[in-house]
Write an enzyme that holds these catalytic residues in place. Structure first.
Site, mmCIF file in Angstrom:
data_model
loop_
_atom_site.group_PDB
_atom_site.id
_atom_site.type_symbol
_atom_site.label_atom_id
_atom_site.label_comp_id
_atom_site.label_asym_id
_atom_site.label_seq_id
_atom_site.Cartn_x
_atom_site.Cartn_y
_atom_site.Cartn_z
ATOM 1 N N HIS A 63 0.815 -1.223 0.000
ATOM 2 C CA HIS A 63 0.000 0.000 0.000
ATOM 3 C C HIS A 63 0.845 1.268 0.000
ATOM 4 C CE1 HIS A 63 0.108 1.185 4.353
ATOM 5 N NE2 HIS A 63 0.205 -0.106 4.586
ATOM 6 N N GLU A 203 -5.326 1.779 2.416
ATOM 7 C CA GLU A 203 -5.209 0.611 3.284
ATOM 8 C C GLU A 203 -5.515 0.981 4.720
ATOM 9 O OE1 GLU A 203 -3.061 -2.449 5.845
ATOM 10 O OE2 GLU A 203 -2.880 -0.278 5.796
#
Lengths: 342, 336
Positions: A63, A203
């Site tokens: 991420h 995320e």
């Protein structure tokens, strides 16, 4: 890889504002990929050709976003109120400096406090809740502050990227620019099989980018590269440390978001042993990463997580060991080949 | 040298109470044509004698700052500290620090939110914290000794053009004001002595130790006081940009109060009051007992976030405080 990591940590990219990191990554990997695009959610998706097609569609994920703050209100006296984006300990703010991304560029602020001289003994101890915290940017009125900052602007606690101690790095956003760095290096290297990589958004606010990407890409197998909580600090019993710096990449069997695929878990441990890579099993069921979303998409995806041990996760001063970074790259590379052959 | 340049120099020089030796070099550098003296406790004294001395004025500002002292090591190489002066424990976790002797950087450790178990209602006490310098036990022991000093790391920077932030503006800004005055003032009748006092943060110890056989007509203490910000009580705080805070209280001279009021009016220099119902909590408390027959004034400048790494002052207040003191001294010199 250190220079790359430093570059990746430099831009501020609080969840929902990943653009600056995405640009750097795109530039880095473009020459090595057959196809790159940004999906509607903001995920950067890259396809890379190996020497031959893979038996399975394998997706690698890291991420791009980081935890931070978002400006919610400007007071009459020109102080800024804020909320956290992602999970941050409220106790990290008082007396620290922040950088806010505004329409006119980055500006600095300080998280102000009532001096202890003016507090009762009890007030000196009690955690300030987020509503009582404020940022001082030196504005003397609401109007002056409004010229400098807009509601919804995001920012982070300041921290300079620094090599320190023995082989350690201290910086903000190592969660998960480390994973991004590993994935970039992997894409730059020669691979046996075709793979797909995704650099995800959001995320930290609920694995949202990974969810979108997994629905879209429909992989058979996913390998998530993230950072995880090393609690190898003072006054913590060995059994509560979760993982330790310098002991290599961390392999998860289960966390709060995912029951990891046993076949892949065993494969990773076997590859580590065979390639003489120091690896450690995550010694707790704690935290979560993009696996939690990918694993549950499109009829289920066999998922594995290989993580960097990182101290002080979600603070401005994350600490990692450089050797873990290179060992993680080695392990992911070895595992990837086997996963494509499953 | 302008006040701001002096202040920036002082801000780069760590001087935790008891760990001052590098400060003297810094002062010598700023006042290269004046002679500095030190006494046994560590006060730095600079005197500029008047050709035709009719009066003596003592300016005082403490140059020590709060910090930490190393008390031990944990098995994993983390360093245990105790505080030097009254440290704000609420600002420590996740804060970077610096070993004053070697400059190596560390960070106060913390448990990430993922692993906390309902223990976040209070800030951790310093005694439960430790600093991670990124070294194992054997390596760290080669670099840091028990008894060494540690400082909160914080660079100076300017917010919104006019607001200067740094650790220990309490009271390096006071020192900067004094040093700029002694460099710029050339007085005929007044000998000026600067007392850059040590260990104020441990209970005015430097001021208490100051040699009391010295006689001064007037003592002017310069220190930091509280500027209002969100959450602060209105009473006991001054206004940022409101100018110097003139101390008013039982131990302070009423004549000098009037003098500063007159100077402020005459030269149109903004000023505000700080009412102190008893003693002041500053070196004035010690010096009024020490220095025979001296009249004492306390001039403070308002800062925000006292005793944190982000103390903040207004550059206008800094200039106006220096100007108020300077104009008063010049006028008193002419009238001597």
């Amino acid at each position: 890889m250190l220079n790359l990591l430093k570059n990746l940590c430099s831009p501020i990219a609080v969840s929902g504002n990943e653009g600056p990191v995405r640009e750097i990554i795109e530039k880095e990997i473009a020459p090595y990929c057959s196809k790159i695009y940004t999906d509607r959610g903001g995920n950067l998706i890259a396809e890379k050709k190996g020497k031959k097609p893979s038996k399975n569609k394998v997706l690698l994920a890291a991420h791009m976003d980081e935890v931070g703050i978002i400006i919610t209100h400007i007071t009459d006296l020109g102080f800024l109120k804020f909320s956290c984006v992602g999970g941050i300990d409220n106790r990290l703010f008082l007396g620290k400096t922040v950088t806010i991304c505004t329409k006119n560029g980055e500006i600095r602020g300080i998280v102000g406090l009532v001096p202890i001289h003016l507090l009762s003994a009890d007030e000196r101890k009690r955690t300030c809740d987020i509503d009582s915290l404020y940022i001082d940017i030196g504005a003397q009125s609401k109007a002056e502050a409004e010229n400098l900052v807009s509601l919804g602007d995001t920012g982070v606690l300041d921290s300079e990227f620094l090599e320190f101690g023995k082989d350690k790095i201290i910086a903000r956003a190592l969660d998960d620019r480390c994973g991004c760095a590993v994935l970039i290096e992997l894409l730059k290297s020669e691979l046996e099989y075709d793979i797909t990589a995704v650099f995800t958004v959001q995320e930290e606010i609920g694995l949202r980018g990974a969810q979108m990407a997994a629905e879209e890409l429909n992989p058979d197998i996913a390998i998530v590269i993230d950072s995880t909580t090393a609690c190898d600090i003072h006054n913590i019993l060995e059994e509560n440390t979760v993982c330790s710096l310098g002991n290599g990449p961390v392999v998860s069997f289960m966390d709060k978001g995912c029951m990891y695929n046993r076949e892949l878990f065993s494969l990773i441990m076997k590859e580590a042993a065979q390639n003489n890579i120091k690896a450690q099993v995550k010694r707790a069921v704690a935290g979560a990463n993009d696996s939690g979303a990918i694993n549950k998409s499109q009829g289920g995806v066999k998922t594995a997580a290989i993580s960097l041990p990182c101290r002080y996760l979600h603070s401005a001063n994350c600490v990692i060991d450089k050797n873990d970074l290179t060992e993680t790259l080695r392990l992911v590379k070895a595992v990837l080949k086997k996963a494509c052959e499953l | 040298m302008e006040i701001l340049d002096i202040l920036k120099k002082l801000c780069l020089c760590f001087s935790v109470s008891g760990d001052e030796n590098r400060f003297l070099d810094c002062v010598n550098d700023i006042c290269s044509n004046l002679k500095t003296e030190t006494d046994n406790i560590g006060n730095v004294i600079i005197t500029k004698k008047a050709e035709n001395e009719k009066r003596r004025v003592l300016l005082d500002a403490h140059y020590d700052q709060i910090g930490f002292i190393v008390t031990g090591f944990y098995d994993n190489g983390f360093v245990k500290l105790d505080s030097v002066g009254s440290v704000d424990e609420r600002t420590l976790i996740g804060a970077r620090v610096c070993h004053t002797h070697s400059g190596i950087v560390g960070v106060f450790s913390s448990v990430p939110p993922h692993l906390q178990k309902g223990d976040s209602k209070n800030y951790p006490e310093l005694s439960s914290l430790a600093v991670d310098f990124g070294f194992e036990l054997t390596d760290i022991k080669e670099k840091i000794q028990i008894g060494d000093y540690i400082c909160l790391k914080g660079d100076y920077f300017i917010l919104n053009k006019d607001y200067f932030c740094a650790p220990a503006l309490d009271n390096k800004a006071g020192c900067a004001i004094m040093l700029s005055l002694i460099n710029s003032l050339n007085l005929k009748n007044t000998s000026l002595t600067l007392l850059l006092s040590t260990q104020e943060e441990l209970g005015l110890r430097g001021a208490r130790a100051h040699n009391s056989t010295n006689f001064y007509d007037e003592v002017i203490c310069i220190d930091a006081s509280f500027a209002y910000a969100d959450g602060c009580p209105r009473v006991s705080t001054g206004n940022l940009n409101g100018g110097a805070m003139l101390g008013v209280g039982p131990i302070l001279s009423k004549r000098l109060k009037k003098c500063f009021e007159d100077t402020s009016k005459k030269h149109n220099i903004p000023m505000q009051y700080e009412i102190l119902s008893s003693t002041t909590g500053t070196n004035a408390d010690a010096l009024t007992l020490k220095v025979q027959t001296a009249e004492c004034a306390l001039i403070s400048f308002p800062i925000r976030n006292m005793h944190s790494a982000i103390e903040m002052l207004s550059l206008k207040d800094l200039d106006n405080t220096a100007k108020l003191i300077s104009e008063y001294i010049k006028e008193a010199d002419l009238n001597a």
